[in-house]
Structure formats: structure tokens, C-alpha cells
Design a protein around this motif. Structure first.
Motif, short mmCIF file in Angstrom:
data_model
loop_
_atom_site.label_atom_id
_atom_site.label_comp_id
_atom_site.label_asym_id
_atom_site.label_seq_id
_atom_site.Cartn_x
_atom_site.Cartn_y
_atom_site.Cartn_z
N PRO A 4 -4.47 -3.62 -14.46
CA PRO A 4 -3.18 -3.04 -14.06
C PRO A 4 -2.03 -3.58 -14.92
O PRO A 4 -2.01 -4.75 -15.28
N LEU B 282 1.20 -4.88 -15.01
CA LEU B 282 2.07 -5.49 -13.99
C LEU B 282 3.49 -5.64 -14.51
O LEU B 282 3.86 -6.66 -15.09
N SER C 62 -0.15 0.59 -5.55
CA SER C 62 -1.07 -0.44 -6.04
C SER C 62 -2.11 0.12 -7.01
O SER C 62 -3.29 -0.22 -6.91
N PHE C 63 -1.68 0.95 -7.92
CA PHE C 63 -2.54 1.43 -9.00
C PHE C 63 -3.77 2.18 -8.48
O PHE C 63 -4.81 2.21 -9.13
N GLU D 143 -5.77 1.34 -6.19
CA GLU D 143 -6.88 0.42 -5.90
C GLU D 143 -6.79 -0.10 -4.48
O GLU D 143 -5.69 -0.46 -4.02
N VAL E 73 -8.76 0.98 -11.81
CA VAL E 73 -8.37 -0.43 -11.70
C VAL E 73 -9.25 -1.08 -10.62
O VAL E 73 -9.45 -0.51 -9.56
N HIS F 280 -1.81 -5.21 -5.70
CA HIS F 280 -0.78 -5.37 -6.73
C HIS F 280 0.47 -4.57 -6.36
O HIS F 280 0.75 -3.52 -6.95
N ASP G 77 -11.47 2.95 -5.27
CA ASP G 77 -10.24 3.58 -5.72
C ASP G 77 -9.83 4.68 -4.75
O ASP G 77 -10.59 5.03 -3.82
#
Lengths: 557, 105
Positions: free
Chosen positions: A302, A304, A373-374, A376, A5, A389, A70
Motif C-alpha cells: 500500500p 501510505l 484501507s486499500f 484490504e 494489497v 491502513h 480483498d
């Protein structure tokens, strides 16, 4: 392996290129060690691979394209800090990371480790196009019009080893944002790009040229208002060609594009770029929708999803925990998805070193990115870290996790959020130390309640006129100078890098180091005593002018 | 031609460089070795430093050092550099006392 991501996924061509480049550099290092290459011959080669020789050791600057990486990449950076450095890294104002205690003979091994996670140190130095920086909230912020990361990646690929632009008159810096709120200091870059949707929905680009800081601070001027996506690369190519052909090479201090734009005027520069475009094969440079889509497909999006009550949960937690509430006020930004929020993690602990993180903190940040946050992470040009995120109902858990490793400082955008270059403690170019004065200021204003009371106020510190700490753009700027072997600091006020970019005004004669913190405290007191309701420091400065602040700063001198 | 060095009373010159392998700051000793500790540096008078510098700089590759130059120090024990920059090179970054050169063997 799944696509990351937030940043571009390398393919075999990218990885083969990195391996070939490392093998080439390894040979260069070997020839330097056996004496086949002199230092004069080796220096430009090592700089092209991000390796400087500083006061105490070699410094390796690792590229973080558009500031996004990442968790496995961040984890690798922490491992390098622990294994090859002194257990910490320093995040820079160009969204990169520097390691200050590197051994030359270790460098090929470090580059191999970086390549394992698709990272490198190419073009983080030298007279080439440097790491392209982008909005730290890209693809996440509610106020964003165009996600600039795909175009930032296109610029990265275009500028990497560009045969015409490897030996420019001087270094060249590009920033891109897709928000109406400039978070990249677009007007202080050699080229600043602001993207917005065009009438047909495809992005168009407003392009500024000739901005910069350093010994000649200049606010960039608009070259074009609406460059269409298909012509973005051709336009940048033409801008660079004009600079490459006409930029001065006789004087290192006059070699940046800003000097050329100032010398001939932006109209003449525009005419030269248009003349260059007129004779270029535009088809060759055309950025087709298919090419853009191909790059976009290498970015994962991502998913969400958030519970319907995520916002209510966060609101309740804020009511119950004033400390958490204070952190949320200063360290978060509105996300485009109502169930999510953007969290900025301060690397500015009170009395700490701005931008530094230990290997343990780096590893923990990677874990928290995975959890919240994925996977990221973004590095900001203000030397902080962003998780883009975060689900609102999980934000407090993130904050608690950050607290465990000393990363929950509530000071983003406040007086404790100090930007500072490495200064004379490390840098071979510096005249004065930046970090100790930042630490003293951080300690002086350590109280986060006081910081919140003071409100938006940025301090930027540079240890020399090269301005890596962006002091010209600080609401309060400090420039370290050497006076007969003693450290002094020149104060500026009124600089800003955001919308309405301005260069700070020098308040007066440089102050001795041991008087500087008190002078700034008086300056802040002057603002607090004279501000009107709702005013920020810059508002009060604009209303009153510089004189009351100058008087306050020099009160006892 | 190198500019003549003007030393204040009580000052001498020392030669310094960075080590090729790891970039560490080193100081030239009277026995020709390079050492991390400025306390072991050879103290030179201005009138002899230029010739010594030229000779030592010519042997930099053999000795594994980079960028040899001279700098003024107060001729105390140990000698103390005159400028802030050289003090930091001699003792390590002021913001990390745990990295002080004095703590290294």
C-alpha cells in the motif's frame, strides 16, 4: 487486474487447480446423490472440501488464508450468504468464515463462485494442515519486526495438498507472527512460529510445538530458537514427519502432536526432528531468497501517503467527540506509518452473536475497505475484522460509516468482545449452547463506559471440550457441559493466549446456565472492588490468587 | 448390538435423520415419509423401535436421508424431545427465532 494489497495474487496454475478440484468434488457429490457413494465413503471427501453436516443443515467453512482477503472476495462472501445461506456468515476463531445453511447440491456452484475470486474451502477440515493463521496486524503494526504474510503464504503453498500430510493422525494447526507481542496464540498451536530479524537482516524463526487447547490443553514448548529462513520448510517438514510417523492413530483423543510431545518430551522430539533433518535432502527444501522474493512480488504494497496534519486532525476530532474518542481508545492500534492507524471493527454488538455478520454488513465492510484501507480486510482469530491502513484524518469518517450498519461497537479487548463457538445451536459435537450465554453476557455488560472502566478482560466460551471458543485461554473461560440433559457452565480464570500464555484454572463445580451470568458479574465486581490503581483483571487475579474470585462466583450457590 | 433403550414413563421413541440434499433435520412418519415437523413423527415403543430403525435405516439412500437414529420424546402433542440437543434439532437454533421450524410449511 491489479495485484491485491495484503494477500497473494493467484496465477493461472492456482486457478486451474481450483477448477479441477471443483470438478472432482462435483463428481463426488453427484455419486453421493445417486447412491454410488455411501455416506461413510463420502464424508471424508466432503470434509476435505470444508463441508460438514451439522444439526440443521450442511455447513461450509471457507478458507481465508492468514485471515486476509480483498474487497471483491468479501463482497462475494456476502453474495453467497444472501443467495445460498440465510443472509449471514459466521467468522471463526481460525480466521475463516462458515455458512450454516448450505444445501449439498448447491455446494459445487458455491465453490465455483468462490473460485471466481480465488477462494476455496480446501483443508478447512479433515486430518490435514488447516488454514495457517497470522497476526491480524501483519504488515501494519508499529511493533512488528517481520511481516509474516509472505511466509504464511509460503506455508499455505507448502501445506496445500502436501502428499505426505493429507492423512495425518489428526488435524494440524500452524500460526505465525512477526511481532514480539503474540497476537496469534502461538503457544496454543500444534506449531507456533515467531519471526524476527536475524543478524544478517534475514528473518529467523522461533518455533514452538505441541501446544493446543481441546480436552487436553497444553502450552507449546520451544523446539528451536532461531531457524534460518532457508531451513524453514525443511524444519517444518521434519516436525510433521516425526508426528506423522509416531503420532497415535488408535485414539482420536490422543492423536494430536501435543500428546506425542508430552509423551516423549520436547528434547526427544527435537532429537527426532534433527535426525530426520540429517537424512533429508536439504537442498530440495531450501527456501532461497529468490523464492521468497517471488512470493513477495505477488503482494501489493500500500502506498501510505497522508497529509502532514493527519495526526492533528484525528486528535482534534477525538477532543470534540467523546463517543468517537472511546472507540478510538479501544478499537485502534498503532500503525508503523505515523499518518495511518489500524482499526479493529467489532463483530460483538451488545446482545448479538459473536462473529456473525449479515450480507448487508459484509457488503458495507467491503465498500469501507475500498474507501479507507486499500480494499484490504483482515479477519481476526478473535472473530473481529481489521482494516489495516486507515489514514488518521479519515478515521472518523470510517467510524461514521460503520455506525450506519451497527459495526461501531467500542469494545475490542474488553468484556463485551466475547469469543464463542457456534455451540449446540448449530454444532453436532456441542454439549451446550455458547451463543445465548454470550448474548446474555454481552447485554449485561452492554454499557461501553462500564466496559472501559473494567478494562482488558477477555471472555471465551466453548460449547464442548473441543474448545473451539478457546475457553482455556480466556481471562474468564466458560465451558458448556451437559448434566442429565441440562446446560451447565464450568468457569475458569487466568487463561491467556498472548505473551505469558497460561491455561485457565477451574474455579469449581459447573454452574447451571441461569446462574452463570450472575456469577460472572459477581466475579467482575470482586475485581473492581479489590483492584489497585492501574491493575487489569489478570493483574488483580495474579496478586490475590483465585480464592476471592471463587468465593464471589459461588457466593449464593 | 444396539444398547436397549430405557424410557421413562410417558416417553416414546421417534426416528430422526438429516435430509441428504440440504441436511435439514427430518422425522420419520408412520406413512414412511420424512417430515421437517416433529409433530408428524411416528411414536414408537421401545420394543418395536429397534426393528423399525433397522428397516428404515436400510432405506435411507432411497429415502434421501442420512444418519438415521432414534431419540426419546415426551409423548405429548406435539411430542417434545427429552434432550436439549434434540429440542434444538426439532425447533431450530434458539438464537434465531425467525428460523423456527414451526414457521415453515
Amino acid at each position: 487486474m491489479s495485484i491485491p494489497v495484503g494477500h497473494y495474487q493467484y496465477d493461472r496454475i492456482d486457478r486451474d487447480f481450483l477448477q479441477a478440484r471443483i470438478a472432482e468434488f462435483e463428481g463426488q457429490v453427484q455419486r453421493r446423490l445417486d447412491g454410488t457413494l455411501s455416506e461413510d465413503e463420502f464424508k471424508p471427501l466432503r470434509l476435505m472440501n470444508g463441508l460438514y453436516l451439522q444439526l440443521h443443515a450442511y455447513m461450509l467453512r471457507v478458507a481465508i488464508p492468514y485471515g486476509i482477503l480483498d474487497s471483491r472476495q468479501l463482497r462475494k462472501l456476502g453474495e453467497i450468504a444472501r443467495r445460498y445461506d440465510r443472509d449471514y456468515g459466521h467468522f471463526t476463531t481460525r480466521q475463516n468464515i462458515q455458512f450454516n445453511w448450505i444445501r449439498l447440491e448447491d455446494t459445487p456452484a458455491i465453490l465455483r463462485e468462490l473460485a471466481e475470486v480465488d477462494m476455496h474451502a480446501i483443508q478447512t477440515s479433515g486430518n490435514c494442515i488447516r488454514n495457517v493463521t497470522a497476526d491480524e496486524y501483519a504488515g501494519a503494526a508499529a511493533d512488528e519486526l517481520v511481516d509474516p504474510r509472505v511466509h504464511a503464504e509460503i506455508l499455505r503453498q507448502w501445506s496445500t495438498l502436501h502428499p505426505e500430510f493429507t492423512f495425518l493422525p489428526r488435524k494440524f494447526k500452524i500460526a505465525i507472527s512477526g511481532s514480539p507481542n503474540d497476537r496469534v496464540a502461538a503457544r496454543f498451536h500444534d506449531i507456533g512460529i515467531l519471526a524476527r530479524p536475524g543478524e544478517d537482516g534475514a528473518p529467523v524463526f522461533r518455533i514452538f510445538v505441541g501446544g493446543g487447547l481441546g480436552r487436553t490443553p497444553v502450552i507449546g514448548e520451544e523446539l528451536f530458537d532461531s531457524v534460518r529462513e532457508e531451513h524453514l520448510l525443511a524444519t517444518l517438514e521434519a516436525i510433521l514427519r516425526v508426528y506423522n510417523a509416531h503420532g497415535r492413530r488408535d485414539n482420536i483423543y490422543k492423536a494430536r502432536i501435543k500428546i506425542l510431545v508430552q509423551a516423549i518430551g520436547v528434547e526427544a522430539y527435537r532429537e527426532a526432528v534433527e535426525a530426520e533433518l540429517a537424512q533429508m535432502d536439504l537442498e530440495r527444501y531450501r527456501l532461497t531468497p529468490e523464492a521468497v522474493a517471488a512470493i513477495r512480488s505477488r503482494f501489493a504494497v500500500p502506498l501510505l501517503e497522508a497529509p502532514a496534519d493527519a495526526d492533528a486532525v484525528l486528535a482534534q476530532q477525538r477532543r470534540e467527540d467523546p463517543l468517537f474518542d472511546r472507540w478510538v481508545r479501544s478499537n485502534t492500534h498503532v500503525h508503523r506509518d505515523p499518518g495511518h492507524i489500524i482499526a479493529t471493527i467489532s463483530l460483538k454488538p451488545a446482545g448479538g452473536i459473536p462473529g456473525d455478520a449479515t450480507s448487508a454488513q459484509i457488503a458495507r465492510l467491503a465498500d469501507l475497505a475500498d474507501a479507507y484501507s486499500f480494499g484490504e480486510i483482515r479477519i481476526t482469530h478473535l472473530q473481529n475484522v481489521v482494516l489495516g491502513h486507515v489514514r488518521k484524518d479519515r478515521l472518523r469518517d470510517l467510524w461514521l460509516g460503520l455506525s450506519e450498519v451497527g459495526l461501531a461497537e467500542a469494545n475490542i479487548g474488553l468484556i463485551g468482545d466475547i469469543v464463542a463457538c457456534p455451540g449446540l445451536d448449530y454444532c453436532a459435537l456441542a454439549n451446550a449452547r455458547s451463543i445465548p450465554i454470550a448474548q446474555k453476557l454481552g447485554a449485561r455488560f452492554a454499557d461501553t463506559a462500564l466496559q472501559a472502566e473494567i478494562g482488558a478482560l477477555r471472555i471465551n466460551i466453548s460449547g464442548c471440550i473441543n474448545a473451539c471458543g478457546h475457553h482455556h485461554a480466556g481471562h474468564i473461560g466458560l465451558l458448556g457441559v451437559d448434566k442429565r440433559g441440562e446446560e451447565f457452565f464450568q468457569l475458569t480464570v487466568g487463561g491467556r493466549a498472548e505473551n505469558g500464555a497460561a491455561i485457565g484454572t477451574i474455579l469449581g463445580a459447573a454452574l447451571p446456565e441461569d446462574e452463570t451470568v450472575d456469577a460472572i458479574a459477581r466475579l467482575v465486581d470482586c475485581y473492581l472492588g479489590r483492584r489497585e490503581s492501574g491493575e487489569t483483571f489478570l493483574d488483580t487475579l495474579t496478586r490475590l490468587g483465585h480464592e476471592p474470585f471463587r468465593e464471589a462466583a459461588y457466593e449464593t450457590v | 448390538m444396539k444398547r436397549p433403550v430405557r424410557l421413562e414413563p410417558g416417553q416414546k421413541l421417534v426416528l430422526t435423520a438429516n435430509r441428504l440434499l440440504d441436511g435439514r433435520t427430518v422425522w420419520w412418519c408412520a406413512d414412511g415419509a420424512w417430515d421437517l415437523h416433529i409433530g408428524r413423527a411416528a411414536l414408537l415403543d421401545a420394543d418395536e423401535a429397534e426393528a423399525v430403525l433397522a428397516r428404515v435405516a436400510g432405506e435411507a439412500q432411497r429415502d434421501g436421508v442420512v444418519g438415521v437414529y432414534d431419540t426419546a420424546v415426551q409423548a405429548a402433542v406435539p411430542p417434545e424431545p427429552v434432550t436439549v440437543r434434540e429440542k434444538i434439532r426439532a425447533h431450530g437454533p434458539t438464537v434465531h427465532p425467525e428460523f423456527a421450524v414451526e414457521t415453515e410449511q
